[in-house]
Write a protein that holds these residues in place. Structure first.
Motif, PDB file in Angstrom:
ATOM      1  N   VAL A  16       0.838  -1.204   0.000  1.00 11.25           N
ATOM      2  CA  VAL A  16       0.000   0.000   0.000  1.00 11.25           C
ATOM      3  C   VAL A  16       0.876   1.257   0.000  1.00 11.25           C
ATOM      4  N   THR A  17       1.929   1.241   0.785  1.00  7.43           N
ATOM      5  CA  THR A  17       2.863   2.381   0.812  1.00  7.43           C
ATOM      6  C   THR A  17       3.471   2.603  -0.571  1.00  7.43           C
ATOM      7  N   GLN A  18       3.856   1.501  -1.231  1.00  5.94           N
ATOM      8  CA  GLN A  18       4.411   1.604  -2.599  1.00  5.94           C
ATOM      9  C   GLN A  18       3.390   2.225  -3.552  1.00  5.94           C
ATOM     10  N   LEU A  19       2.139   1.793  -3.430  1.00  7.08           N
ATOM     11  CA  LEU A  19       1.097   2.298  -4.331  1.00  7.08           C
ATOM     12  C   LEU A  19       0.867   3.789  -4.095  1.00  7.08           C
ATOM     13  N   GLU A  20       0.932   4.198  -2.833  1.00  7.56           N
ATOM     14  CA  GLU A  20       0.783   5.636  -2.523  1.00  7.56           C
ATOM     15  C   GLU A  20       1.930   6.421  -3.150  1.00  7.56           C
ATOM     16  N   GLU A  21       3.127   5.845  -3.072  1.00  6.78           N
ATOM     17  CA  GLU A  21       4.289   6.515  -3.666  1.00  6.78           C
ATOM     18  C   GLU A  21       4.151   6.631  -5.177  1.00  6.78           C
ATOM     19  N   LYS A  22       3.416   5.675  -5.780  1.00  6.70           N
ATOM     20  CA  LYS A  22       3.218   5.721  -7.237  1.00  6.70           C
ATOM     21  C   LYS A  22       2.017   6.589  -7.617  1.00  6.70           C
ATOM     22  N   GLY A  23       1.382   7.210  -6.634  1.00  5.24           N
ATOM     23  CA  GLY A  23       0.327   8.172  -6.959  1.00  5.24           C
ATOM     24  C   GLY A  23      -1.107   7.707  -6.756  1.00  5.24           C
ATOM     25  N   PHE A  46       3.952 -19.101  -6.065  1.00  2.80           N
ATOM     26  CA  PHE A  46       4.169 -17.651  -6.190  1.00  2.80           C
ATOM     27  C   PHE A  46       3.853 -16.918  -4.888  1.00  2.80           C
ATOM     28  N   GLU A  47       3.445 -17.691  -3.872  1.00  7.81           N
ATOM     29  CA  GLU A  47       2.936 -17.050  -2.660  1.00  7.81           C
ATOM     30  C   GLU A  47       3.891 -16.005  -2.075  1.00  7.81           C
ATOM     31  N   ASP A  48       5.178 -16.326  -2.084  1.00  6.32           N
ATOM     32  CA  ASP A  48       6.153 -15.407  -1.499  1.00  6.32           C
ATOM     33  C   ASP A  48       6.294 -14.102  -2.272  1.00  6.32           C
ATOM     34  N   PHE A  49       5.835 -14.090  -3.498  1.00  5.89           N
ATOM     35  CA  PHE A  49       5.983 -12.882  -4.326  1.00  5.89           C
ATOM     36  C   PHE A  49       4.670 -12.100  -4.425  1.00  5.89           C
ATOM     37  N   ALA A  50       3.649 -12.585  -3.742  1.00  4.70           N
ATOM     38  CA  ALA A  50       2.290 -12.068  -3.973  1.00  4.70           C
ATOM     39  C   ALA A  50       2.166 -10.571  -3.737  1.00  4.70           C
ATOM     40  N   TYR A  51       3.009 -10.016  -2.880  1.00  4.89           N
ATOM     41  CA  TYR A  51       2.851  -8.595  -2.555  1.00  4.89           C
ATOM     42  C   TYR A  51       3.891  -7.717  -3.222  1.00  4.89           C
ATOM     43  N   GLN A  52       4.572  -8.272  -4.210  1.00  7.11           N
ATOM     44  CA  GLN A  52       5.390  -7.432  -5.078  1.00  7.11           C
ATOM     45  C   GLN A  52       4.440  -6.784  -6.075  1.00  7.11           C
ATOM     46  N   ASP A  53       4.832  -5.608  -6.533  1.00 10.89           N
ATOM     47  CA  ASP A  53       3.963  -4.901  -7.475  1.00 10.89           C
ATOM     48  C   ASP A  53       4.212  -5.423  -8.889  1.00 10.89           C
ATOM     49  N   LYS A  54       3.826  -6.700  -9.099  1.00  7.95           N
ATOM     50  CA  LYS A  54       4.064  -7.338 -10.390  1.00  7.95           C
ATOM     51  C   LYS A  54       2.857  -8.179 -10.788  1.00  7.95           C
ATOM     52  N   ALA A  55       2.759  -8.433 -12.088  1.00  5.11           N
ATOM     53  CA  ALA A  55       1.739  -9.367 -12.595  1.00  5.11           C
ATOM     54  C   ALA A  55       2.328 -10.778 -12.513  1.00  5.11           C
ATOM     55  N   PHE A  56       1.459 -11.783 -12.292  1.00  4.98           N
ATOM     56  CA  PHE A  56       1.928 -13.170 -12.247  1.00  4.98           C
ATOM     57  C   PHE A  56       1.005 -14.065 -13.055  1.00  4.98           C
ATOM     58  N   ALA A  60      -4.906 -21.057 -17.306  1.00  6.13           N
ATOM     59  CA  ALA A  60      -5.442 -20.768 -18.646  1.00  6.13           C
ATOM     60  C   ALA A  60      -4.657 -19.700 -19.404  1.00  6.13           C
ATOM     61  N   GLY A  61      -3.350 -19.638 -19.155  1.00  8.07           N
ATOM     62  CA  GLY A  61      -2.507 -18.687 -19.884  1.00  8.07           C
ATOM     63  C   GLY A  61      -2.797 -17.230 -19.577  1.00  8.07           C
ATOM     64  N   GLN A  62      -3.480 -16.957 -18.457  1.00 11.66           N
ATOM     65  CA  GLN A  62      -3.820 -15.584 -18.095  1.00 11.66           C
ATOM     66  C   GLN A  62      -2.886 -15.102 -16.985  1.00 11.66           C
ATOM     67  N   THR A  63      -3.053 -13.846 -16.603  1.00 14.03           N
ATOM     68  CA  THR A  63      -2.238 -13.318 -15.500  1.00 14.03           C
ATOM     69  C   THR A  63      -3.131 -12.638 -14.468  1.00 14.03           C
ATOM     70  N   ILE A  64      -2.589 -12.516 -13.257  1.00 16.24           N
ATOM     71  CA  ILE A  64      -3.231 -11.658 -12.257  1.00 16.24           C
ATOM     72  C   ILE A  64      -2.533 -10.315 -12.418  1.00 16.24           C
ATOM     73  N   SER A  65      -3.302  -9.244 -12.605  1.00 16.07           N
ATOM     74  CA  SER A  65      -2.708  -7.941 -12.905  1.00 16.07           C
ATOM     75  C   SER A  65      -1.834  -7.438 -11.764  1.00 16.07           C
ATOM     76  N   GLN A  66      -0.905  -6.586 -12.156  1.00 18.13           N
ATOM     77  CA  GLN A  66      -0.057  -5.893 -11.197  1.00 18.13           C
ATOM     78  C   GLN A  66      -0.960  -5.101 -10.236  1.00 18.13           C
ATOM     79  N   PRO A  67      -0.674  -5.109  -8.923  1.00 14.32           N
ATOM     80  CA  PRO A  67      -1.505  -4.348  -7.983  1.00 14.32           C
ATOM     81  C   PRO A  67      -1.665  -2.880  -8.371  1.00 14.32           C
ATOM     82  N   TYR A  68      -0.605  -2.267  -8.899  1.00 12.27           N
ATOM     83  CA  TYR A  68      -0.721  -0.861  -9.310  1.00 12.27           C
ATOM     84  C   TYR A  68      -1.786  -0.686 -10.389  1.00 12.27           C
ATOM     85  N   THR A  69      -1.823  -1.626 -11.332  1.00 12.87           N
ATOM     86  CA  THR A  69      -2.810  -1.542 -12.417  1.00 12.87           C
ATOM     87  C   THR A  69      -4.225  -1.674 -11.861  1.00 12.87           C
TER      88      THR A  69
END
Length: 214
Positions: A16-23, A46-56, A60-69
């Motif tokens: 959340v702090t990162q997202l605030e920093e990104k506006g 992927f559990e350990d990476f779940a709170y990085q601001d990244k898509a994973f 079905a060949g899809q992704t979970i969007s980046q939290p910022y998005t």
């Protein structure tokens, strides 16, 4: 049992702090992200990476969007409690969960059966109850429930599907990533029966929205 530990909570606070920093300034968006266990939407590897601001990747060949998005799209909608929102592309269910926690009535459409089944089971387990999850073609929208206060498209689209424009309330907003290779986050605001105002918010990357692939 789905676990959510204080370590997970600490990682969410950091996110959340990162997202605030990104506006991201919408308090409701930030609170929803602070409260939703994103790691439960991912494969356990992927559990350990779940709170990085990244898509994973998800099924079905899809992704979970980046939290910022997710935060950015949610903030554009300016969600008010009770808003009727149509989501095109349920995917992992994470974006849907954010909108539900913000107090919206969410109708969400997914065209990948595997994802649809998975998410239909996961969300209630987490205590998250969208109005309706639908297996079908998002390009057609959901005429039986229209008009909507907002429509959010969570996959890249080469064009704006006409039915979605038609299903928007006057004053309503449609947020959609437009483009083939790279997408421009685009918001249409419906001014009256025939006029829409268009806003663009720079480049984002999404998996493609596919039509009639069932």
């Amino acid at each position: 049992m789905l676990k959510d530990t204080s370590k997970h909570q600490g990682l969410r606070n950091k996110l959340v702090t990162q997202l605030e920093e990104k506006g991201i300034t919408d308090k409701n968006v930030l609170e929803a992200i602070r409260n939703i266990p994103r790691h439960q939407f991912l494969e356990s590897s992927f559990e350990d990476f779940a709170y990085q601001d990244k898509a994973f990747p998800i099924a079905a060949g899809q992704t979970i969007s980046q939290p910022y998005t997710v935060a950015f799209q949610s903030q554009l909608l300016e969600v008010k409690k009770g808003d009727k929102i149509l989501e095109i592309g349920t995917g992992s269910g994470y974006q849907c969960a954010v909108l539900c926690l913000m107090g919206a009535q969410v109708f969400s459409i997914e065209r990948q059966n595997e994802l649809f089944k998975k998410t239909s089971l996961l969300l209630p387990k987490m205590g998250i109850r969208p109005k309706k999850l639908i297996f079908g073609d998002g390009y057609k929208g959901l005429e039986t429930e229209a008009p909507f206060d907002s429509i959010i498209v969570t996959a890249g689209a080469p064009f704006i599907p006409q039915p979605l424009m038609a299903q928007l309330k006057i004053g309503g907003k449609l947020v959609i990533p437009l483009g083939e290779e790279h997408q421009i986050m685009t918001m249409l605001v419906r001014k009256n029966e025939t006029q829409f105002e268009k806003h663009e918010y720079g480049e984002f990357r999404f998996v493609p929205l596919l039509e009639n692939k069932n």
